[in-house]
Design an enzyme around this catalytic site. Structure first.
Site: not given
Ligand SMILES: Cc1ncc(C[n+]2csc(CCOP(=O)(O)OP(=O)(O)O)c2C)c(N)n1
Ligand SMILES: Cc1ncc(C[n+]2csc(CCOP(=O)(O)OP(=O)(O)O)c2C)c(N)n1
Ligand SMILES: [Mg+2]
Ligand SMILES: [Mg+2]
Lengths: 331, 337, 337, 331
Positions: A65, A134
């Site tokens: 971000e 959130h």
């Molecule tokens: C700072 C932030 N940006 C965006 C999100 C929204 N978000 C939640 S999970 C996710 C994807 C995370 O991917 P990864 O780290 O690979 O974990 P996975 O879900 O694959 O276990 C996103 C973008 C968030 N929770 N926090």
């Protein structure tokens, strides 16, 4: 509200339409953010845009971000008009340096030479059982910063018209949409219309009390007004639509007319947007108020997950009605 | 009240005084517990009994269990939005977890945290985190604290491939390296950050990012719990003996959607890919095959574990369903300590 | 009003149609201009004529000039709190810069920016930045913008070794690599982040950090303007022709304190170290020695440049001292465009 | 103020002393930040601490505000009491996720099980000709967030006593010191004293008007009070000392007594701390006010570098006096 067409669409569709129209109109507009392209964001608000405009103009970013907001700033300074998508308003915390120290100040610091025509689209609002990280409504932070404009659409109609104005504005503009409103329906003309900033919308006229609501709290205020009507209390409902700039004149005039005011906003109760609005009115309508200006915000607690608790933290029409009755009984 | 295994710590490989068979059964049980736990979470969601959403870790069980088995009870972990597996593997009780997921007063966080914020101090879990990358500082700080307090505790930071996008990860890796902190960064690369393939969001070479900070880094098959355990054992040993931080990249896969509501996934990945992982790289199959083929135990041993876990989970779900919601006055408690 | 060299762009190596001698004199002049500019800033500070503080770039002239000479006028740079050198090298006028530093209305930013925020759109300088690492996103965004608009502009992000501590650098390098953006990250390692040696704040290997994102990286002697120019020329060419981002680590040194008020430096570095750099690795000496020894020009040529620059700077200082302050009503202007 | 000793030291020395005493008393207290050790920070406030406590307890960090604030949170959760040093209040922008989404919420989200006894020491205030990114007063942001406490010491005495309370508090506490006050002198007992949070300090009693100032604005208010005394206007001056928690009772009681109020704070004018305080008073003293509650904040512009402009943006005693005279003339 112009009645050029009667077309009922959702808030989400209105946002989508504003973006599509502006992107068609102006080649320099592009979108950047997490999962904005094929996924169309988790809220599906952007669905279809990548199909029309391609991945060059709808950019899926890494989860960075701070980085991609900064990229937005640099792109805006050099001829583009980015729309930066911050998936949850809570993540604005990560972007504050880029928005507040960079975007908001560059025009001023450069003596008016550089400009940052950037829109940050994000959201606010609890009630989704999403937990404390959130569910926040942090818009007062941005409202406090000179150089930024802060927009809080409350209807599909406003969502389209205000977003268009934001994209055409030469300044950084932050738009907070309530996550709970995406499926709300309303009349949205197919026309190309833009709603000016700093013009409050009187949603309902009334004589006994003024209810000022922002974002989804406008709906709460309208509900409360209906309930109050049953008790023969005539409430005026006003939506400021933008809190920076703030249409002080309309708010104060209504307060002078009704002599009683409640301000409702979903930010935390203390040091929120309601404090500024209440102060402006308490000062501007001082000699006309029959009762203190009252404020209703989200309870001053991190937003709890458990539904039975979360629901206690968000303003509702019942609270507004109770408070309005007390105010109208007093004096 | 907790049905948690009081002797959990004795099973971890760091101090095992149990037979290989017992230990293997324990690891299998832990992985199976996670799988069944998550299946039930999905069930609770689809039957509208769970508020909000959850991110299931089915498919990733071997990472959570392999790493946590290398830890002591007083070691720390920090976890993510996809954190049920880590929490269970570190020693949390299924019933108190389900209660938390349903927002009940008897949940680990009195219903105030929910799926994305489960923490269990007693087993060293400093909490799931709904901010991607948000716990990297916390895990590193816990390691600094351990060092300052002169304990030999180790801290593990679990995070997904998506968290590699967050700058804070690099900030804290730099400090962990400079100050030689006992922290292990465990990256679970399940190929996706929400709905985007990690190659679209991740340039270059993941382990090279850690190595650039002079952090020891390894990449392993995250579906093989034995490999995860042996590598993490080594890294934990390094950290505990003052040799500093390390980075462990685990290749893994989530079988379900990004969250329980992510049903139609065709626009970002294929059924074939899903089936390939489920069939050929399933952590439970890989491990149970190894156990039976090496003669450590037989199918009936496994069946017994299965039925025990099944019973535990059923009881736990029932416990949570029956548990009371927090009282209204709870809402204002715990804002300040 | 600007005394800026209108033909500045013709001198840059990217499109040089001038003799080597002319070009060398130009580069020498630019470096000398920076040195004398900064000496006068210090003078203005010690004589209490300049408000606030400034961070002098004396000692680092070759990096600024070597890099900017490889750029076109319409290429972008972003700069730092130690940004006078970058600004001058990219083509700003000394008089308007001094005016800005004194908070005068005729300054580049009408006196509203000051030393840490000087920007000059006309020469492609998107601004100094008082947030360490704060301009990394801006530079990368300008590169994205150039690519989107279909120009072949290149963007350079100057930053110090200290900025390597900021996570945003890694976030944007990742994106620059993924999207193959025409941006060059120029790290000026002057050994210190304020009052701390960079080895105490920077773990591992600096160029490896960039390489981990598959960003082409090189490390050079930043005191030799010819080496800086030739390497940046290559990197600019890469970027311009669509081959993506690169990282240039320049080893350099600031002769003065962190800022003009940092006089007693013994607690963080030795006089010997300072003298060594000043004597053996001075960019002006290295370059003028090369010019004279290669017979390109003689001492009297250099003297002439020196006296021309001296006059320019004196005039510029006088211009700034004489310039009016902004009117009170200026204070509310330019908050919004 | 206890008079156990008459010892005049600077604000900066008072902060230093509080830290040294707490670090001696309690082994888990440590300091982390940029150039905090040998350099003792650019403001030299921490000089000498590393000599006494060593680099293990006074840690020079890289320029990683987000990272080392997060490290502070983790250390605080596991038995330590970090004092995180953020060199300029403007850099708080970079730490917001760690402070707001993590530190502030962990106790609540864990159902009261985990604690974050962390102090963030930073600053506010303009007038140093430092430009728009080194001069802001962003404390209202933190005041808005449940789970945080926000402290604004205005004297050397308070600086010591409030910092000690902060370090002993089991919650995340953010202290903003005005950069312009470090050389201010005052009586500071050598004793070990702690000042409770949420207790306003009546700096001067008065009857005609209440001047509420925060941080260095307390001094402005006192100056104004002196000038007003010459015009036979008796001003009461109050320093809330902490804005979260806020001592509403003392503020409202004074307002009821004097019937006129001006609130002065160096945050930007709009949506600042003054809005909350003014609203609290306008409501709590509604039936007693002779004039609207007035607010004075920093001008709503990015803080300009040029001294002639910068000085226009900061509240001063003259502005307070003019406003007070108008208020007292009215009604
Ligand atoms: C700072 C932030 N940006 C965006 C999100 C929204 N978000 C939640 S999970 C996710 C994807 C995370 O991917 P990864 O780290 O690979 O974990 P996975 O879900 O694959 O276990 C996103 C973008 C968030 N929770 N926090
Ligand atoms: C985000 C941020 N943190 C801290 C500072 C204070 N600060 C100004 S310059 C500086 C050191 C920068 O070191 P480096 O990047 O190496 O640049 P140099 O001063 O050596 O040119 C620091 C810590 C700042 N301006 N911004
Ligand atoms: Mg992933
Ligand atoms: Mg440096």
């Amino acid at each position: 509200m112009p009645e050029s067409s009667e077309r009922i669409i959702t808030f989400s569709q209105a946002v989508n339409e504003a973006l599509a129209e502006e992107m068609r109109r102006e080649k320099t507009v592009f979108i950047i953010g997490e999962d904005v392209a094929e996924a169309g964001t988790p809220f599906k608000v952007l669905s279809g845009l990548v199909e029309e405009f391609g991945t060059e103009r709808v950019l899926d970013s890494p989860i960075s971000e701070s980085g991609f907001t900064g990229i937005g700033v640099g792109a805006a300074m050099t001829g583009m008009r980015p729309v930066v998508d911050i998936m949850f308003g809570d993540f604005m915390t990560i972007t504050m340096d880029q928005i507040v120290n960079q975007a908001a100040k560059i025009h001023y610091m450069s003596g008016g030479k550089l400009k940052v025509p950037m829109v940050v689209r994000t959201n606010l609002g609890a009630s989704r059982r999403s937990g404390a990280q959130h569910s926040q409504s942090l818009h007062v932070w941005l409202s406090h910063i000179p150089g930024l404009k802060v927009v809080l659409p409350s209807t599909p109609y406003d969502a389209k018209g205000l977003l268009k104005t934001a994209i055409r504005d030469d300044n950084p503009v932050v738009i907070f949409e309530d996550k709970m409103m995406f499926q709300d329906k309303g009349n949205v003309p197919e026309d190309d219309y833009a709603i000016p900033f700093g013009v409050a919308d009187i949603k309902k006229e009334g004589t006994d009390i003024t209810l000022i609501g922002t974002s989804s709290m406008v709906q709460i205020a309208l509900e409360a007004a209906d309930l109050l009507a049953e008790k023969d209390i005539s409430a005026e409902v006003i939506d400021p639509r933008t809190v920076m700039p703030l249409d002080k004149k309309t708010l104060i005039e209504s307060a002078i007319k009704t002599s009683r005011v409640i301000v409702i906003d979903e930010g935390y109760d203390s040091y929120g947007v309601t404090a500024e609005i209440a102060s402006v009115i308490a000062e501007g309508a001082f000699y006309h108020l029959e009762a203190p200006v009252k404020r209703i915000g989200a309870m001053d607690v991190p937003i709890p997950f458990s539904p039975v608790l979360e629901d206690l933290t968000v303003p509702n029409a019942g609270m507004v009605v109770e408070m309005a009755k007390t105010l109208c009984a007093a004096a | 009240m907790a049905n948690k295994d009081e002797n959990n710590s004795q099973f971890n490989s760091a101090e095992k005084d149990i037979t290989e068979k017992e230990h293997s059964i324990h690891m299998f049980r832990q992985m199976l517990k996670i799988r069944k736990f998550e299946e039930n979470v999905n069930q609770l969601y689809t039957s509208a009994k769970m508020p909000g959403l959850s991110h299931l870790s089915i498919g990733q069980e071997a990472v959570a269990v392999g790493v946590c088995e290398a830890l002591r009870n007083d070691d720390y972990i920090t976890s993510t939005h996809r954190g049920h597996g880590h929490c269970l593997a570190k020693g949390a009780a299924t019933n108190l977890m389900f209660a938390e997921l349903l927002g009940k007063a008897s949940g680990y966080c009195r219903g105030k945290g929910g799926s994305m914020h489960i923490a269990d101090q007693d087993s060293g879990n400093l909490g799931a985190n709904a901010i991607v990358g948000g716990s990297a500082g916390i895990a590193t700080g816990a390691a600094l604290s351990a060092k300052m307090r002169g304990t030999d505790q180790v801290s593990v930071c679990f995070f997904g491939d998506g968290a590699l996008g967050q700058g804070i990860i690099y900030e804290v890796m730099n400090m962990a390296s400079l100050w030689s902190l006992p922290v292990i960064y465990v990256c679970e690369n399940n190929l996706y950050t929400e709905y985007t393939h990690y190659t679209e969001t991740t340039a270059g070479d993941i382990t090279a990012r850690a190595k650039a900070f002079h952090i020891h880094a390894e990449e392993i098959e995250g579906q093989d719990v034995r490999q995860v355990l042996s590598t993490s054992g080594k890294l934990v040993q390094r950290a505990r003996s003052g040799q500093g931080p390390s980075f462990l990249l685990c290749n893994t896969y989530r079988y379900f959607g990004h969250h329980v509501g992510d049903i139609n996934r065709a626009y970002y990945r294929t059924k074939d890919e899903e089936n390939d992982w489920k069939t050929n790289r399933d952590p439970l199959i890989i491990f149970s095959n190894w156990m039976t083929s090496s003669g450590l135990l037989n199918d009936s041993d496994l069946d017994q574990v299965e039925s025990e876990v099944q019973t535990e989970i059923e009881d736990a779900v029932q416990f949570a369903l029956d548990a009371p919601y927090p009282k209204p006055e709870e809402v204002k408690k715990h804002v300040y300590a």
